[in-house]
Design a protein around this motif. Sequence first.
Motif, PDB file in Angstrom:
ATOM      1  N   ASP A   1      37.467  66.968  62.131  1.00 23.77           N
ATOM      2  CA  ASP A   1      38.694  67.697  61.831  1.00 23.77           C
ATOM      3  C   ASP A   1      39.708  67.282  62.891  1.00 23.77           C
ATOM      4  O   ASP A   1      39.719  67.825  63.996  1.00 23.77           O
ATOM      5  CB  ASP A   1      38.438  69.201  61.871  1.00 23.77           C
ATOM      6  CG  ASP A   1      39.656  70.004  61.432  1.00 23.77           C
ATOM      7  OD1 ASP A   1      40.684  69.380  61.089  1.00 23.77           O
ATOM      8  OD2 ASP A   1      39.584  71.243  61.443  1.00 23.77           O
ATOM      9  N   GLY A   2      40.516  66.286  62.551  1.00 28.87           N
ATOM     10  CA  GLY A   2      41.358  65.671  63.568  1.00 28.87           C
ATOM     11  C   GLY A   2      40.477  64.883  64.519  1.00 28.87           C
ATOM     12  O   GLY A   2      39.734  63.997  64.114  1.00 28.87           O
ATOM     13  N   GLN A   3      40.519  65.217  65.797  1.00 31.60           N
ATOM     14  CA  GLN A   3      39.680  64.557  66.792  1.00 31.60           C
ATOM     15  C   GLN A   3      38.396  65.334  67.075  1.00 31.60           C
ATOM     16  O   GLN A   3      37.544  64.875  67.832  1.00 31.60           O
ATOM     17  CB  GLN A   3      40.468  64.396  68.104  1.00 31.60           C
ATOM     18  CG  GLN A   3      41.703  63.523  67.979  1.00 31.60           C
ATOM     19  CD  GLN A   3      41.358  62.100  67.577  1.00 31.60           C
ATOM     20  OE1 GLN A   3      40.397  61.523  68.070  1.00 31.60           O
ATOM     21  NE2 GLN A   3      42.154  61.534  66.663  1.00 31.60           N
ATOM     22  N   GLU A   4      38.259  66.506  66.472  1.00 33.19           N
ATOM     23  CA  GLU A   4      37.112  67.369  66.760  1.00 33.19           C
ATOM     24  C   GLU A   4      35.949  67.058  65.823  1.00 33.19           C
ATOM     25  O   GLU A   4      36.103  67.027  64.597  1.00 33.19           O
ATOM     26  CB  GLU A   4      37.517  68.837  66.607  1.00 33.19           C
ATOM     27  CG  GLU A   4      36.390  69.812  66.928  1.00 33.19           C
ATOM     28  CD  GLU A   4      36.782  71.254  66.691  1.00 33.19           C
ATOM     29  OE1 GLU A   4      35.937  72.140  66.909  1.00 33.19           O
ATOM     30  OE2 GLU A   4      37.944  71.496  66.276  1.00 33.19           O
TER      31      GLU A   4
ATOM     32  N   ILE B   1      37.357  64.190  57.910  1.00 34.25           N
ATOM     33  CA  ILE B   1      37.297  62.732  57.917  1.00 34.25           C
ATOM     34  C   ILE B   1      35.872  62.277  58.230  1.00 34.25           C
ATOM     35  O   ILE B   1      35.218  62.805  59.136  1.00 34.25           O
ATOM     36  CB  ILE B   1      38.270  62.142  58.955  1.00 34.25           C
ATOM     37  CG1 ILE B   1      39.695  62.617  58.664  1.00 34.25           C
ATOM     38  CG2 ILE B   1      38.203  60.617  58.946  1.00 34.25           C
ATOM     39  CD1 ILE B   1      40.220  62.232  57.300  1.00 34.25           C
ATOM     40  N   GLY B   2      35.400  61.307  57.449  1.00 35.34           N
ATOM     41  CA  GLY B   2      34.085  60.717  57.681  1.00 35.34           C
ATOM     42  C   GLY B   2      34.174  59.205  57.628  1.00 35.34           C
ATOM     43  O   GLY B   2      35.234  58.637  57.326  1.00 35.34           O
ATOM     44  N   GLN B   3      33.066  58.544  57.906  1.00 34.14           N
ATOM     45  CA  GLN B   3      33.021  57.084  57.845  1.00 34.14           C
ATOM     46  C   GLN B   3      32.776  56.636  56.407  1.00 34.14           C
ATOM     47  O   GLN B   3      31.906  57.173  55.721  1.00 34.14           O
ATOM     48  CB  GLN B   3      31.912  56.553  58.752  1.00 34.14           C
ATOM     49  CG  GLN B   3      32.096  56.905  60.220  1.00 34.14           C
ATOM     50  CD  GLN B   3      30.947  56.413  61.068  1.00 34.14           C
ATOM     51  OE1 GLN B   3      30.338  55.382  60.784  1.00 34.14           O
ATOM     52  NE2 GLN B   3      30.628  57.159  62.120  1.00 34.14           N
ATOM     53  N   GLU B   4      33.530  55.652  55.975  1.00 39.05           N
ATOM     54  CA  GLU B   4      33.492  55.242  54.569  1.00 39.05           C
ATOM     55  C   GLU B   4      32.096  54.823  54.120  1.00 39.05           C
ATOM     56  O   GLU B   4      31.631  55.238  53.055  1.00 39.05           O
ATOM     57  CB  GLU B   4      34.481  54.095  54.333  1.00 39.05           C
ATOM     58  CG  GLU B   4      34.563  53.666  52.876  1.00 39.05           C
ATOM     59  CD  GLU B   4      35.640  52.633  52.633  1.00 39.05           C
ATOM     60  OE1 GLU B   4      35.756  52.164  51.482  1.00 39.05           O
ATOM     61  OE2 GLU B   4      36.370  52.287  53.584  1.00 39.05           O
ATOM     62  N   GLU B   5      31.416  54.001  54.909  1.00 39.50           N
ATOM     63  CA  GLU B   5      30.094  53.522  54.508  1.00 39.50           C
ATOM     64  C   GLU B   5      29.094  54.667  54.414  1.00 39.50           C
ATOM     65  O   GLU B   5      28.231  54.674  53.529  1.00 39.50           O
ATOM     66  CB  GLU B   5      29.600  52.453  55.489  1.00 39.50           C
ATOM     67  CG  GLU B   5      30.410  51.166  55.457  1.00 39.50           C
ATOM     68  CD  GLU B   5      30.482  50.562  54.061  1.00 39.50           C
ATOM     69  OE1 GLU B   5      29.431  50.512  53.386  1.00 39.50           O
ATOM     70  OE2 GLU B   5      31.576  50.151  53.641  1.00 39.50           O
ATOM     71  N   GLN B   6      29.194  55.639  55.308  1.00 37.84           N
ATOM     72  CA  GLN B   6      28.303  56.797  55.237  1.00 37.84           C
ATOM     73  C   GLN B   6      28.580  57.623  53.993  1.00 37.84           C
ATOM     74  O   GLN B   6      27.650  58.095  53.327  1.00 37.84           O
ATOM     75  CB  GLN B   6      28.458  57.660  56.486  1.00 37.84           C
ATOM     76  CG  GLN B   6      27.808  57.080  57.729  1.00 37.84           C
ATOM     77  CD  GLN B   6      27.865  58.034  58.899  1.00 37.84           C
ATOM     78  OE1 GLN B   6      28.665  58.960  58.922  1.00 37.84           O
ATOM     79  NE2 GLN B   6      27.008  57.812  59.887  1.00 37.84           N
ATOM     80  N   LEU B   7      29.843  57.802  53.662  1.00 42.84           N
ATOM     81  CA  LEU B   7      30.197  58.595  52.489  1.00 42.84           C
ATOM     82  C   LEU B   7      29.703  57.928  51.208  1.00 42.84           C
ATOM     83  O   LEU B   7      29.281  58.601  50.266  1.00 42.84           O
ATOM     84  CB  LEU B   7      31.711  58.805  52.433  1.00 42.84           C
ATOM     85  CG  LEU B   7      32.321  59.564  53.620  1.00 42.84           C
ATOM     86  CD1 LEU B   7      33.822  59.744  53.425  1.00 42.84           C
ATOM     87  CD2 LEU B   7      31.643  60.913  53.818  1.00 42.84           C
TER      88      LEU B   7
END
Length: 389
Positions: free
Chosen positions: A200-203, A275-281
Amino acid sequence: MASGFVKAVDPTGMGYKINAYLHNWGFSFSDDAVVLIVLAVALATLEFLLGIYLLLGIRRKLTTITTTVFVGAMTFITVYIYKTNAVPDCGCFGDALTLTNQQTMYKNFILFALCLPVVFFPQRIFRLISQRNQWITSMYALVYIVILGVYTTYYLPVIDFMAYKTGTDLKTVRTNPDTKLLEELGEKNFGEILNLGFFDGQEDVTDEILNQDKYTFLLISPRLETADDGVADRINDLKDISDDKNYLLYCITASDSAAIKQWTDHTGAAYNFLIGQEEQLKSIVRSNPGLILLKDGKILNKWSKNTLPIDPNGNLDAKELAATATNVQDILLKLALWFFVPLFLIIFADVLWNAAKRLHDYNIQRQIDKSKAKKGNELKRSNLNNSEN
């Protein structure tokens, strides 16, 4: 045959790998492009049919030539990716079995060497089904593998080879893994779960999400820019019902703030974005968007965009949506039985048909021989009578 089968089990994942090859060669497609699914299902179908043809001895000359050319082409490609490291994984067996580029190259060298004897001596392959009925087996295998590919594209893979299968306790894996759990997941999947991150942002809010004791829906969209907005109204309904029932719903994406704003303005989304990492999603659910249900960090169920869990009356009970974790061996056994039992019946019917035909031909030949013998005897008697006269 095995390679084609695992590709048909997860055409979307195979489409991602095909796109990685194409991108490296200068072609550009989004990961959700229909052409990638078509190519994935077509490749799975070709490999599966070649395997069946070799196994049953169907069109032996054409099959052996086609197989040798195909394996030769794949060998050339694997030498290329070994030299250039263009892609980290060839995708030969989808995500069911990951080989290094070097292992893949050696594997293809061996397969190509094994193809040479059969391409020069195709008639030595034992034929398990007659030429007359080969088309029945061919059509059956074609229909089976295409239906499997289309089904798993529309819904989700019937066998989930990724780390995030239904029943996986993500919280336990990250906080208190034991030896048995590590063996079940495998090193690759275990490492992927450890590196899972929602922000969530940088958190980093990953542990906060996984520690929730409320039912939590995660709407997964690797890229909102290419997500199917045709299901936006159903997602909004899901958000409203979740609020009423005190469930949580987040959308997790790898898109930037501009894409999130565009999606929100276009669909009227009122849910929070992480926000997540594309490959993980892409690994979590093979759909864009897709949906998973969590509670206490455990994956209770997963849905594709085509099967979002809202009935026509807008009812939703998260407790009833929880699915029982399925055993991979059980699913493989069912899929094998669905294919091989009818195949065995076709072969058995072919054997009976050929036996009946041979018996029929034998009886006809026997009648012909008897008729010839009878005519021969009559001719002898006639000649004998003539000589006596």
